[in-house]
Design a protein around this motif. Structure first.
Motif, PDB file in Angstrom:
ATOM      1  N   LEU A  98      34.211  45.322  51.030  1.00  0.00           N
ATOM      2  CA  LEU A  98      34.958  44.465  51.948  1.00  0.00           C
ATOM      3  C   LEU A  98      35.218  45.169  53.278  1.00  0.00           C
ATOM      4  N   ARG A  99      35.637  46.441  53.198  1.00  0.00           N
ATOM      5  CA  ARG A  99      35.954  47.200  54.403  1.00  0.00           C
ATOM      6  C   ARG A  99      34.709  47.345  55.284  1.00  0.00           C
ATOM      7  N   LEU A 100      33.587  47.693  54.664  1.00  0.00           N
ATOM      8  CA  LEU A 100      32.351  47.889  55.414  1.00  0.00           C
ATOM      9  C   LEU A 100      31.821  46.574  55.968  1.00  0.00           C
ATOM     10  N   PHE A 101      31.864  45.529  55.153  1.00  0.00           N
ATOM     11  CA  PHE A 101      31.351  44.220  55.577  1.00  0.00           C
ATOM     12  C   PHE A 101      32.150  43.685  56.763  1.00  0.00           C
ATOM     13  N   GLU A 102      33.470  43.852  56.711  1.00  0.00           N
ATOM     14  CA  GLU A 102      34.320  43.395  57.817  1.00  0.00           C
ATOM     15  C   GLU A 102      34.046  44.192  59.082  1.00  0.00           C
ATOM     16  N   SER A 103      33.900  45.508  58.956  1.00  0.00           N
ATOM     17  CA  SER A 103      33.645  46.355  60.120  1.00  0.00           C
ATOM     18  C   SER A 103      32.352  45.960  60.817  1.00  0.00           C
ATOM     19  N   LEU A 104      31.305  45.698  60.033  1.00  0.00           N
ATOM     20  CA  LEU A 104      30.017  45.308  60.603  1.00  0.00           C
ATOM     21  C   LEU A 104      30.022  43.866  61.079  1.00  0.00           C
ATOM     22  N   GLY A 105      30.640  42.984  60.312  1.00  0.00           N
ATOM     23  CA  GLY A 105      30.628  41.568  60.638  1.00  0.00           C
ATOM     24  C   GLY A 105      31.295  41.242  61.960  1.00  0.00           C
ATOM     25  N   ARG A 106      32.392  41.930  62.251  1.00  0.00           N
ATOM     26  CA  ARG A 106      33.062  41.687  63.533  1.00  0.00           C
ATOM     27  C   ARG A 106      32.124  41.967  64.711  1.00  0.00           C
ATOM     28  N   GLN A 107      31.346  43.018  64.579  1.00  0.00           N
ATOM     29  CA  GLN A 107      30.441  43.396  65.664  1.00  0.00           C
ATOM     30  C   GLN A 107      29.213  42.496  65.716  1.00  0.00           C
ATOM     31  N   VAL A 108      28.761  42.013  64.568  1.00  0.00           N
ATOM     32  CA  VAL A 108      27.647  41.068  64.542  1.00  0.00           C
ATOM     33  C   VAL A 108      28.005  39.822  65.336  1.00  0.00           C
ATOM     34  N   GLY A 109      29.236  39.346  65.154  1.00  0.00           N
ATOM     35  CA  GLY A 109      29.682  38.191  65.910  1.00  0.00           C
ATOM     36  C   GLY A 109      29.710  38.470  67.402  1.00  0.00           C
ATOM     37  N   ALA A 110      30.144  39.694  67.778  1.00  0.00           N
ATOM     38  CA  ALA A 110      30.224  40.062  69.190  1.00  0.00           C
ATOM     39  C   ALA A 110      28.847  40.200  69.830  1.00  0.00           C
ATOM     40  N   LEU A 111      27.814  40.409  69.010  1.00  0.00           N
ATOM     41  CA  LEU A 111      26.457  40.506  69.530  1.00  0.00           C
ATOM     42  C   LEU A 111      25.910  39.157  69.985  1.00  0.00           C
ATOM     43  N   GLY A 112      26.614  38.087  69.639  1.00  0.00           N
ATOM     44  CA  GLY A 112      26.144  36.753  69.999  1.00  0.00           C
ATOM     45  C   GLY A 112      25.300  36.100  68.934  1.00  0.00           C
ATOM     46  N   VAL A 113      25.287  36.670  67.730  1.00  0.00           N
ATOM     47  CA  VAL A 113      24.527  36.077  66.623  1.00  0.00           C
ATOM     48  C   VAL A 113      25.167  34.737  66.259  1.00  0.00           C
ATOM     49  N   PRO A 114      24.392  33.675  66.109  1.00  0.00           N
ATOM     50  CA  PRO A 114      24.954  32.385  65.704  1.00  0.00           C
ATOM     51  C   PRO A 114      25.708  32.510  64.375  1.00  0.00           C
ATOM     52  N   GLN A 115      26.802  31.803  64.240  1.00  0.00           N
ATOM     53  CA  GLN A 115      27.661  31.964  63.074  1.00  0.00           C
ATOM     54  C   GLN A 115      26.936  31.703  61.758  1.00  0.00           C
ATOM     55  N   GLU A 116      25.974  30.780  61.777  1.00  0.00           N
ATOM     56  CA  GLU A 116      25.250  30.493  60.536  1.00  0.00           C
ATOM     57  C   GLU A 116      24.382  31.665  60.087  1.00  0.00           C
ATOM     58  N   SER A 117      24.195  32.667  60.966  1.00  0.00           N
ATOM     59  CA  SER A 117      23.402  33.846  60.606  1.00  0.00           C
ATOM     60  C   SER A 117      24.249  35.105  60.418  1.00  0.00           C
ATOM     61  N   TRP A 118      25.553  34.988  60.528  1.00  0.00           N
ATOM     62  CA  TRP A 118      26.423  36.156  60.412  1.00  0.00           C
ATOM     63  C   TRP A 118      26.252  36.862  59.068  1.00  0.00           C
ATOM     64  N   PHE A 119      26.272  36.088  57.998  1.00  0.00           N
ATOM     65  CA  PHE A 119      26.203  36.685  56.657  1.00  0.00           C
ATOM     66  C   PHE A 119      24.906  37.464  56.475  1.00  0.00           C
ATOM     67  N   THR A 120      23.790  36.859  56.878  1.00  0.00           N
ATOM     68  CA  THR A 120      22.490  37.519  56.703  1.00  0.00           C
ATOM     69  C   THR A 120      22.403  38.799  57.521  1.00  0.00           C
ATOM     70  N   ALA A 121      22.830  38.740  58.770  1.00  0.00           N
ATOM     71  CA  ALA A 121      22.731  39.912  59.648  1.00  0.00           C
ATOM     72  C   ALA A 121      23.637  41.049  59.165  1.00  0.00           C
ATOM     73  N   ALA A 122      24.879  40.728  58.817  1.00  0.00           N
ATOM     74  CA  ALA A 122      25.812  41.760  58.350  1.00  0.00           C
ATOM     75  C   ALA A 122      25.361  42.337  57.020  1.00  0.00           C
ATOM     76  N   SER A 123      24.835  41.493  56.142  1.00  0.00           N
ATOM     77  CA  SER A 123      24.354  41.966  54.843  1.00  0.00           C
ATOM     78  C   SER A 123      23.167  42.909  54.998  1.00  0.00           C
ATOM     79  N   ALA A 124      22.243  42.551  55.907  1.00  0.00           N
ATOM     80  CA  ALA A 124      21.078  43.410  56.130  1.00  0.00           C
ATOM     81  C   ALA A 124      21.510  44.786  56.620  1.00  0.00           C
ATOM     82  N   LEU A 125      22.458  44.820  57.540  1.00  0.00           N
ATOM     83  CA  LEU A 125      22.963  46.099  58.037  1.00  0.00           C
ATOM     84  C   LEU A 125      23.641  46.897  56.933  1.00  0.00           C
ATOM     85  N   MET A 126      24.488  46.230  56.157  1.00  0.00           N
ATOM     86  CA  MET A 126      25.242  46.937  55.124  1.00  0.00           C
ATOM     87  C   MET A 126      24.319  47.526  54.059  1.00  0.00           C
ATOM     88  N   HIS A 127      23.343  46.740  53.626  1.00  0.00           N
ATOM     89  CA  HIS A 127      22.436  47.233  52.583  1.00  0.00           C
ATOM     90  C   HIS A 127      21.553  48.366  53.100  1.00  0.00           C
TER      91      HIS A 127
END
Length: 244
Positions: A141-170
């Motif tokens: 949770l801690r890692l996913f939140e840390s990455l996810g906040r920045q994924v959103g700031a990158l301008g990634v469309p919200q429907e792709s947030w989960f995929t982008a953050a998951s790819a980074l985390m894994h």
């Protein structure tokens, strides 16, 4: 005549115990002896107290391992910041309070975890275990939140947030754990340079028709820097995210 109380006080300080103090001692034991060395008896000796006092704060070894893992990861990650879009950083940055771009923040998160896993040999296993037990565990949770906040700031469309953050985390967890494993293998008998020399030499002897690519990068494997390679992977993912 007043009688003096000659009862000697116990040197144990159960009243001074806290979950934080117990967790810190557990991390020290894990660093020194691995998961097998973390027992409530060893912990009691280190803290100069009885097992019962520790059980008051921590129910069992699984909870203790989870607390130790969360403490190390929390200390390794940069402090949470409000995401700032990359094109706003130049306008908002001040000499006394620099603002990092989302890309820089993601690299900081990644490198913090990479370093922590390298310094704590037991950490990769425990982080992977938490991830396998479910996304509601504290470290994922801690890692996913840390990455996810920045994924959103990158301008990634919200429907792709989960995929982008998951790819980074894994990628971060997998690459950091593999690097730590390689370092332990290399350090067990020979140094890193000797280990990479052996790998490179073995690749250079491969059949050129069956393994043309592996032979071609043999020298690169010998000369590569682990952290630079790790961060290059982050940049590749970020570049792909931007391209989409």
């Amino acid at each position: 005549m007043v009688e003096r109380n000659t009862t000697r006080k116990s040197p144990r300080r159960t009243d001074a115990l806290s979950r934080e103090r117990i967790t810190a001692a557990a991390v020290e034991l894990l660093d020194a002896a691995g998961e097998g060395g973390l027992t409530f008896r060893a912990l009691s000796e280190r803290l100069a107290t009885g097992p019962g006092a520790i059980y008051w704060h921590v129910a069992n070894k699984s909870e203790l391992l989870e607390a130790a893992t969360d403490a190390v990861v929390a200390a390794a990650l940069p402090a949470p910041v409000t995401p700032v879009a990359a094109d706003e950083c130049v306008e908002l940055a001040k000499p006394e309070a620099p603002v990092r771009s989302p890309q820089d923040e993601i690299r900081a998160v990644a490198l913090g975890l990479f370093t922590a896993i390298a310094e704590h040999p037991w950490l990769a296993t425990q982080v992977t275990l938490q991830l396998s037990l479910g996304p509601a565990k504290p470290v994922p949770l801690r890692l996913f939140e840390s990455l996810g906040r920045q994924v959103g700031a990158l301008g990634v469309p919200q429907e792709s947030w989960f995929t982008a953050a998951s790819a980074l985390m894994h990628y971060i967890l997998g690459a950091a754990a593999q690097n730590a494993s390689n370092a332990r293998v290399a350090g067990s008998e020979v140094g890193r340079a000797e280990f990479l020399d052996a790998v490179s030499a073995a690749w250079e002897e491969l059949d050129p028709d069956e393994y043309p690519f592996t032979r071609a990068v043999a020298r690169q494997a010998r000369d590569h820097d682990d952290r630079e390679q790790f961060l290059a992977g982050i940049d590749l993912i970020l570049a792909g995210t931007a391209a989409r």
